[in-house]
Design a protein around this motif. Structure first.
Motif, PDB file in Angstrom:
ATOM      1  N   LEU A  49       4.586   4.970 -13.651  1.00  0.00           N
ATOM      2  CA  LEU A  49       4.926   6.477 -13.686  1.00  0.00           C
ATOM      3  C   LEU A  49       5.169   7.009 -12.320  1.00  0.00           C
ATOM      4  CD1 LEU A  49       2.410   8.130 -16.072  1.00  0.00           C
ATOM      5  CD2 LEU A  49       4.909   8.031 -16.242  1.00  0.00           C
ATOM      6  N   VAL A  50       4.682   6.363 -11.136  1.00  0.00           N
ATOM      7  CA  VAL A  50       4.846   6.875  -9.885  1.00  0.00           C
ATOM      8  C   VAL A  50       6.433   6.512  -9.581  1.00  0.00           C
ATOM      9  CG1 VAL A  50       4.395   6.208  -7.699  1.00  0.00           C
ATOM     10  CG2 VAL A  50       2.367   6.493  -9.089  1.00  0.00           C
ATOM     11  N   THR A  51       6.710   5.260 -10.080  1.00  0.00           N
ATOM     12  CA  THR A  51       8.055   4.881  -9.815  1.00  0.00           C
ATOM     13  C   THR A  51       9.127   5.754 -10.449  1.00  0.00           C
ATOM     14  OG1 THR A  51       7.593   2.752  -9.410  1.00  0.00           O
ATOM     15  CG2 THR A  51       9.715   2.895  -9.648  1.00  0.00           C
ATOM     16  N   THR A  52       8.688   5.914 -11.630  1.00  0.00           N
ATOM     17  CA  THR A  52       9.829   6.580 -12.759  1.00  0.00           C
ATOM     18  C   THR A  52       9.761   8.019 -12.273  1.00  0.00           C
ATOM     19  OG1 THR A  52       8.660   5.275 -14.678  1.00  0.00           O
ATOM     20  CG2 THR A  52       9.988   7.367 -15.237  1.00  0.00           C
ATOM     21  N   GLY A  56      -3.472  10.128  -8.751  1.00  0.00           N
ATOM     22  CA  GLY A  56      -4.199   9.625  -9.752  1.00  0.00           C
ATOM     23  C   GLY A  56      -4.070   7.963  -9.688  1.00  0.00           C
ATOM     24  N   HIS A  57      -3.045   7.396  -9.158  1.00  0.00           N
ATOM     25  CA  HIS A  57      -2.748   6.019  -8.960  1.00  0.00           C
ATOM     26  C   HIS A  57      -3.653   5.468  -7.893  1.00  0.00           C
ATOM     27  CE1 HIS A  57      -0.567   2.239  -8.997  1.00  0.00           C
ATOM     28  NE2 HIS A  57      -0.212   2.531  -7.779  1.00  0.00           N
ATOM     29  N   ARG A  58      -3.974   6.588  -6.922  1.00  0.00           N
ATOM     30  CA  ARG A  58      -4.475   6.101  -5.780  1.00  0.00           C
ATOM     31  C   ARG A  58      -6.009   5.925  -6.101  1.00  0.00           C
ATOM     32  NH1 ARG A  58      -2.336   9.118  -0.323  1.00  0.00           N
ATOM     33  NH2 ARG A  58      -0.003   8.394  -0.504  1.00  0.00           N
ATOM     34  N   ALA A 110       1.584   1.227   3.471  1.00  0.00           N
ATOM     35  CA  ALA A 110       2.640   1.088   3.905  1.00  0.00           C
ATOM     36  C   ALA A 110       3.969   1.593   3.442  1.00  0.00           C
ATOM     37  CB  ALA A 110       2.964  -0.489   4.208  1.00  0.00           C
ATOM     38  N   ARG A 111       3.884   1.691   2.364  1.00  0.00           N
ATOM     39  CA  ARG A 111       5.042   2.192   1.798  1.00  0.00           C
ATOM     40  C   ARG A 111       5.258   3.890   1.778  1.00  0.00           C
ATOM     41  NH1 ARG A 111       8.003   5.313  -0.192  1.00  0.00           N
ATOM     42  NH2 ARG A 111       8.858   5.780  -2.122  1.00  0.00           N
ATOM     43  N   VAL A 112       3.928   4.398   2.176  1.00  0.00           N
ATOM     44  CA  VAL A 112       3.864   5.754   2.244  1.00  0.00           C
ATOM     45  C   VAL A 112       4.073   6.236   3.783  1.00  0.00           C
ATOM     46  CG1 VAL A 112       2.178   7.924   2.272  1.00  0.00           C
ATOM     47  CG2 VAL A 112       2.427   6.368   0.478  1.00  0.00           C
ATOM     48  N   ILE A 134       8.455  -4.151  -3.306  1.00  0.00           N
ATOM     49  CA  ILE A 134       7.547  -5.127  -3.359  1.00  0.00           C
ATOM     50  C   ILE A 134       6.232  -4.911  -3.999  1.00  0.00           C
ATOM     51  CG2 ILE A 134       6.494  -6.867  -1.712  1.00  0.00           C
ATOM     52  CD1 ILE A 134       8.814  -6.207   0.157  1.00  0.00           C
ATOM     53  N   HIS A 135       5.602  -3.972  -3.712  1.00  0.00           N
ATOM     54  CA  HIS A 135       4.459  -3.343  -4.176  1.00  0.00           C
ATOM     55  C   HIS A 135       4.425  -3.222  -5.881  1.00  0.00           C
ATOM     56  CE1 HIS A 135       0.690  -0.600  -4.257  1.00  0.00           C
ATOM     57  NE2 HIS A 135       1.358  -0.306  -5.292  1.00  0.00           N
ATOM     58  N   GLY A 136       5.491  -3.074  -6.283  1.00  0.00           N
ATOM     59  CA  GLY A 136       5.924  -2.752  -7.675  1.00  0.00           C
ATOM     60  C   GLY A 136       5.809  -4.292  -8.548  1.00  0.00           C
ATOM     61  N   CYS A 137       6.356  -5.207  -7.518  1.00  0.00           N
ATOM     62  CA  CYS A 137       6.759  -6.577  -7.847  1.00  0.00           C
ATOM     63  C   CYS A 137       5.300  -7.236  -7.975  1.00  0.00           C
ATOM     64  CB  CYS A 137       7.484  -7.633  -6.985  1.00  0.00           C
ATOM     65  SG  CYS A 137       9.259  -6.867  -7.282  1.00  0.00           S
ATOM     66  N   ARG A 177      14.927  -0.737 -10.933  1.00  0.00           N
ATOM     67  CA  ARG A 177      13.914   0.430 -10.817  1.00  0.00           C
ATOM     68  C   ARG A 177      13.871   0.875  -9.471  1.00  0.00           C
ATOM     69  NH1 ARG A 177      10.601   2.416 -14.158  1.00  0.00           N
ATOM     70  NH2 ARG A 177       8.518   2.159 -13.103  1.00  0.00           N
ATOM     71  N   HIS A 178      13.892   0.182  -8.424  1.00  0.00           N
ATOM     72  CA  HIS A 178      13.931   0.633  -6.916  1.00  0.00           C
ATOM     73  C   HIS A 178      15.370   0.649  -6.436  1.00  0.00           C
ATOM     74  CE1 HIS A 178       9.485   0.869  -7.250  1.00  0.00           C
ATOM     75  NE2 HIS A 178       9.743  -0.222  -8.101  1.00  0.00           N
ATOM     76  N   ALA A 179      16.223   0.644  -7.185  1.00  0.00           N
ATOM     77  CA  ALA A 179      17.769   0.629  -6.563  1.00  0.00           C
ATOM     78  C   ALA A 179      17.604   1.387  -5.238  1.00  0.00           C
ATOM     79  CB  ALA A 179      18.583   0.887  -7.461  1.00  0.00           C
TER      80      ALA A 179
HETATM   81  C1  HEM Z   1      -4.889  -3.173  -7.706  1.00  0.00           C
HETATM   82  C2  HEM Z   1      -4.041  -2.470  -7.195  1.00  0.00           C
HETATM   83  C3  HEM Z   1      -2.639  -1.621  -7.363  1.00  0.00           C
HETATM   84  C4  HEM Z   1      -2.000  -2.421  -8.675  1.00  0.00           C
HETATM   85  C5  HEM Z   1      -2.275  -3.497  -9.311  1.00  0.00           C
HETATM   86  C6  HEM Z   1      -0.689  -1.304  -8.446  1.00  0.00           C
HETATM   87  C7  HEM Z   1       0.410  -1.473  -9.155  1.00  0.00           C
HETATM   88  C8  HEM Z   1       1.586  -0.801  -9.090  1.00  0.00           C
HETATM   89  C9  HEM Z   1       2.630  -0.838 -10.073  1.00  0.00           C
HETATM   90  C10 HEM Z   1       2.740  -1.921 -11.140  1.00  0.00           C
HETATM   91  C11 HEM Z   1       3.450   0.036  -9.407  1.00  0.00           C
HETATM   92  C12 HEM Z   1       4.913   0.280 -10.103  1.00  0.00           C
HETATM   93  C13 HEM Z   1       6.096  -0.407  -9.590  1.00  0.00           C
HETATM   94  C14 HEM Z   1       7.407  -0.354 -10.337  1.00  0.00           C
HETATM   95  O1  HEM Z   1       7.441   0.450 -11.040  1.00  0.00           O
HETATM   96  O2  HEM Z   1       8.083  -1.234 -10.187  1.00  0.00           O
HETATM   97  C15 HEM Z   1       2.931   0.595  -8.393  1.00  0.00           C
HETATM   98  C16 HEM Z   1       3.573   1.770  -7.715  1.00  0.00           C
HETATM   99  C17 HEM Z   1       3.062   2.324  -6.493  1.00  0.00           C
HETATM  100  N1  HEM Z   1       1.841   2.353  -6.007  1.00  0.00           N
HETATM  101 FE1  HEM Z   1       0.514   0.889  -6.758  1.00  0.00          FE
HETATM  102  N2  HEM Z   1      -0.924  -0.389  -7.366  1.00  0.00           N
HETATM  103  C18 HEM Z   1      -2.015  -0.818  -6.795  1.00  0.00           C
HETATM  104  C19 HEM Z   1      -2.676  -0.124  -5.631  1.00  0.00           C
HETATM  105  C20 HEM Z   1      -2.246   0.954  -4.963  1.00  0.00           C
HETATM  106  C21 HEM Z   1      -2.702   1.635  -3.810  1.00  0.00           C
HETATM  107  C22 HEM Z   1      -4.066   1.274  -3.319  1.00  0.00           C
HETATM  108  C23 HEM Z   1      -1.739   2.523  -3.338  1.00  0.00           C
HETATM  109  C24 HEM Z   1      -2.084   3.373  -2.279  1.00  0.00           C
HETATM  110  C25 HEM Z   1      -1.290   4.332  -1.879  1.00  0.00           C
HETATM  111  C26 HEM Z   1      -0.401   2.420  -4.489  1.00  0.00           C
HETATM  112  C27 HEM Z   1       0.472   2.980  -4.189  1.00  0.00           C
HETATM  113  C28 HEM Z   1       1.614   2.838  -4.882  1.00  0.00           C
HETATM  114  C29 HEM Z   1       2.982   3.613  -4.682  1.00  0.00           C
HETATM  115  C30 HEM Z   1       3.216   4.644  -3.575  1.00  0.00           C
HETATM  116  C31 HEM Z   1       3.798   3.261  -5.962  1.00  0.00           C
HETATM  117  C32 HEM Z   1       5.171   3.856  -5.900  1.00  0.00           C
HETATM  118  C33 HEM Z   1       6.354   2.921  -5.548  1.00  0.00           C
HETATM  119  C34 HEM Z   1       7.588   3.693  -5.445  1.00  0.00           C
HETATM  120  O3  HEM Z   1       7.869   4.764  -4.888  1.00  0.00           O
HETATM  121  O4  HEM Z   1       8.398   3.940  -6.404  1.00  0.00           O
HETATM  122  N3  HEM Z   1      -0.652   1.288  -5.124  1.00  0.00           N
HETATM  123  N4  HEM Z   1       1.736   0.074  -8.056  1.00  0.00           N
END
Ligand code: HEM
Lengths: 349, 407
Positions: free
Chosen positions: A32-35, A73-75, A121-123, A133-136, A194-196
């Motif tokens: 949802l963060v990405t969407t 919420g994600h955090r 790092a993304r932030v 990469i985080h999404g992968c 999604r991250h084009a």
């Molecule tokens: C077990 C730990 C985590 C998992 C499994 C996880 C998983 C994911 C997944 C699947 C996405 C979506 C990527 C996509 O749509 O392609 C995402 C996005 C994101 N996550 Fe996490 N996440 C984790 C921890 C965190 C933490 C600790 C942060 C701290 C800031 C974080 C920050 C983000 C952000 C900023 C995005 C959005 C990327 C964007 O801008 O599109 N995530 N995460």
């Protein structure tokens, strides 16, 4: 056979189950963060608007703008998963007899921490590549968690300890490995969509779309192939292979449907005049159902990786080579004492 | 040994460990090099100076981009010269520009990159990453031309025309409606800010095009470029004064009266006089004999001596960012999906104003002794189009879900 050992591993199983079950919603929230392009909805890290992550006011979080709600919420959920993963490691360290399973638990924790650092790092760098990469890697972490679950499952134990099992064909094993690999590649390709980057030229994006469609076809065909293979030859008698293959089939059909719906929800169809419904369909920018479909496609993609890994586990533990597993179980009797203690404690609680 | 059982799994795990470390490494070394700039208008440069070599065309386009940047700033920080009266609110323009995210006071920036850039491209050139896969292509703002508006062909749309499109979207296309977002107060502001930014990009694009033409002839000094900007800005300032009021229209309450009007309109629609059938076909389904390209395509094809119907000819423009030329199909009026709005008032505006940039011209009005349609005729024609298109309603997913759950 070894009742005590069995029980000691069960706690690892339960903790792994808890962590994995929470990682899936985390994947959703991340998606949802990405969407909603909410990655920078909170400009600082590890804090939230200057507050400690856990002390950020609830009302500001729940009643604030949607992107902030999703990102914070994600955090929060990620931190919870991280804390639970620490517990998992402790439990595994004390209860798990198999060294390699304990190691996988530590690897899982390390992966979650790096995932968090990557998110940070993304932030801090405001880097969309980091988000990609985080999404992968997010779904890979999820897959690692569910792998622990599988390794501690009773099926794994039965399959590796039971000498009288029916060997499964190696072709099926190769096929299942290939499927895991392809689903991971597909996840990476999807993440590019999604991250084009805004500066990408149309032909580049178009070629990624075509790759994604090609991979989707290959994956669907492989799953059909697996469904056929588990029903042929002596594989037919191994009923444990049916459930994962059926689940794979359901998931891939859902995923293809979601993929098509995702395209419509994002970009409408090029065949407007096909039906009045399509012609009159107006997309909603960041609409609720649109977001759910798009995010659901991404989340189901990681489910596909997990289920194909499940297939690999059920097959690999039943091929000839798995027999080597036998002596290792006895190797770990050193931990038996400790385990007995813990189970005693566990049963009094 | 690290893993002593099931040698195959460990290899998988080692691979994932390796992946994590490379990923982290990649982020730390490489990814803050994501610099995002406006893209130069090579396609226009190529179409106005076909005799130049590709490097010269690129260079000309870059010079025009540079000169535009001097006037109007960058994609991260748009500016406006103090000596020219701005038709747009630069504060809102700046908020819509730049990278996506909130600042410490929770104000959101980068609205354009969040909601629009995927299709419309960073410079509003209609060449965002997904553009090639969409039909119709996303609008290129840089000609300053817009289709669905309340002003005559050749005049700029008003601010509220653009807000209308953002709020209602364009049915049957990839252009979404942004009107029904949940946290709406913030979103009303966002839509307003985005409409300012769309107009900024349109101004920027048109100034760049004019600078391109000027630069292809001689050097351009600051006063010339300021004069170009002033001329474009004045067009936009004048938009409101050209806006035609959408008539408040109450349908004829008597069914017979309405059907009489429809019959009249049908006759007009099929008459040679209006020529509607030439494009829209006798039954209004859009399959008439006249099928043409829109001005965005003609701009770099026919005007540059290229035949858009032959790939061997337009292929040479692909390297400057041209997408495959596609016919601007006359609308299938029976499907209902009217993009300029479905009310009688909306249809009236489409008929008397035409659709800028498309083959669809305004109807000839009978005035000042010129032959043409009377106001009554036009209303009958509107009634007929409305009748044709009324059979379906505009659909959105949320409405469908609501509909399904209320049953
Ligand atoms: C077990 C730990 C985590 C998992 C499994 C996880 C998983 C994911 C997944 C699947 C996405 C979506 C990527 C996509 O749509 O392609 C995402 C996005 C994101 N996550 Fe996490 N996440 C984790 C921890 C965190 C933490 C600790 C942060 C701290 C800031 C974080 C920050 C983000 C952000 C900023 C995005 C959005 C990327 C964007 O801008 O599109 N995530 N995460």
């Amino acid at each position: 056979m070894l009742p005590v050992n069995e029980d000691s591993s069960r706690w690892v199983y339960r903790w792994a189950m808890l962590v994995t079950l929470l990682t899936f919603p985390l994947i959703w929230l991340g998606g949802l963060v990405t969407t909603h392009d909410a990655g920078m909805a909170v400009p600082d890290w590890p804090g939230t608007f200057g507050y400690n992550l856990f002390l950020y006011p609830w009302s500001a979080w729940l009643y604030g703008p949607f992107d902030l709600f999703v990102e914070h919420g994600h955090r929060l959920l990620a931190s919870l998963v991280g804390l639970l993963a620490i517990c998992l490691c402790v439990v595994a360290y004390r209860n798990e007899k198999r060294t390699w399973v304990r190691n996988v638990c530590f690897l899982f924790l390390a992966a979650i921490i790096s995932q968090g650092v990557l998110g940070g790092a993304r932030v801090l760098l405001d880097a969309r590549t980091a988000a990609m990469i985080h999404g992968c890697t997010g779904p890979l972490v999820f897959a690692l968690g569910s792998f622990i679950l599988m390794a501690c499952s009773s099926d794994w134990r039965r399959a590796t300890q039971d000498g009288s099992r029916i060997p499964v064909s190696r072709g099926l094993l190769r096929f299942s490995y290939l499927l895991v690999l392809m689903s991971i590649v597909q996840l990476f390709v999807g993440a590019q969509l999604r991250h084009a980057q805004p500066t990408w030229l149309p032909p580049f994006f178009t070629s990624i779309v075509h790759t994604h469609l090609l991979m989707a076809t290959l994956i669907t065909l492989s799953i059909f192939g697996i469904c056929v293979l588990v029903r042929t030859d002596h594989n037919r008698r191994v009923m444990e292979l049916r459930l994962p293959s059926n689940m794979l089939l359901i998931v891939v059909l859902a995923q293809v449907a979601l993929g098509l719906a995702t395209w419509v929800a994002n970009y409408a169809t090029p065949w407007v005049e096909l039906t009045p419904w399509l012609a009159n369909y107006t997309l909603q920018g960041k609409g609720f159902w649109e977001s759910m479909i798009v995010t659901g496609h991404q989340a189901t993609g990681s489910l596909l990786i997990v289920f194909s890994l499940w297939m690999v586990c059920r097959v690999a533990t039943r091929t000839k080579k798995a027999e080597k597993a036998q002596p290792m179980i006895n190797d770990t009797t050193i931990h038996q004492e400790k385990a007995t203690e813990l189970v005693a404690v566990g049963s009094t609680v | 040994m690290f893993f002593d059982i099931h040698h195959r799994f460990p290899r998988f795990l080692q691979a994932s460990l390796w992946l994590f470390s490379t990923a982290l490494g990649m982020v730390l070394c490489g990814c803050n090099s994501e610099k995002i700039e406006f893209r130069s208008n090579q396609l226009h440069a190529a179409s106005i100076s076909m005799d130049l070599t590709p490097p010269d065309i690129r260079q000309l386009a870059d010079r025009a981009k540079g000169a535009t940047e001097q006037l109007l700033g960058t994609a991260d920080l748009p500016t406006w010269p103090a000596s020219v009266l701005p038709p747009i609110d630069m504060e809102k323009v700046v908020r819509s520009s730049g990278p996506v995210g909130r600042d410490q006071s929770k104000v959101e920036r980068g609205l354009f990159r969040k909601h629009c850039v995927q299709c419309h491209g960073i410079s509003g050139d209609g060449r965002g990453p997904s553009a090639a896969l969409l039909a119709p292509y996303p609008r290129d703002f840089r000609r300053g031309s817009f289709k669905f508006k309340s002003t005559p062909i050749g005049k700029k749309p008003t601010h509220s025309d653009i807000v209308r499109t953002l709020e209602q979207g364009l049915p049957g296309t990839a252009m979404p409606a942004f009107g029904t977002l949940s946290d709406s107060k913030e979103f009303v502001d966002d839509v307003d800010a985005l409409a300012h930014y769309v107009r900024f990009l349109a101004i920027r694009g048109e100034v760049e095009r004019r600078l391109l033409v000027a630069l292809s002839e001689q050097e351009v000094d600051e006063s010339t470029s300021l004069a170009i900007l002033t001329r474009v800005a004045n067009d936009w300032l004048a938009a409101d004064s050209h806006s035609v009021q959408r008539p408040e229209w109450v349908a004829n309450p008597s069914e017979d009266g309405r059907m009489e009007s429809v019959a009249n309109g049908k006759a007009l629609f099929e008459s040679e006089w209006t020529a509607c059938v030439k494009c829209h076909g006798v039954d209004g389904s859009g399959n008439g004999t006249s099928q043409d390209f829109d001005d965005w395509t003609k701009d770099w094809t026919i005007r540059a001596g290229i035949d858009p119907a032959h790939k061997s000819e337009w292929k040479s423009m692909k390297k400057y960012g041209a997408l495959k030329p596609v016919i601007d199909r006359p609308r299938n009026l029976k499907l209902g999906a009217l993009r300029g709005g479905t009310s009688r008032g909306d249809i009236y505006l489409r008929l008397v104003l035409g659709i800028e940039g498309s083959p669809m011209l305004p109807v000839a009005k009978k005035e000042n002794g010129n032959p043409g349609l009377t106001e009554e005729d036009i209303r009958d024609l509107v009634e007929y189009v409305h009748f044709l298109s009324e059979n379906t309603r505009n659909i959105s997913l949320s409405q469908e879900v609501q509909h399904a759950s209320s049953e």
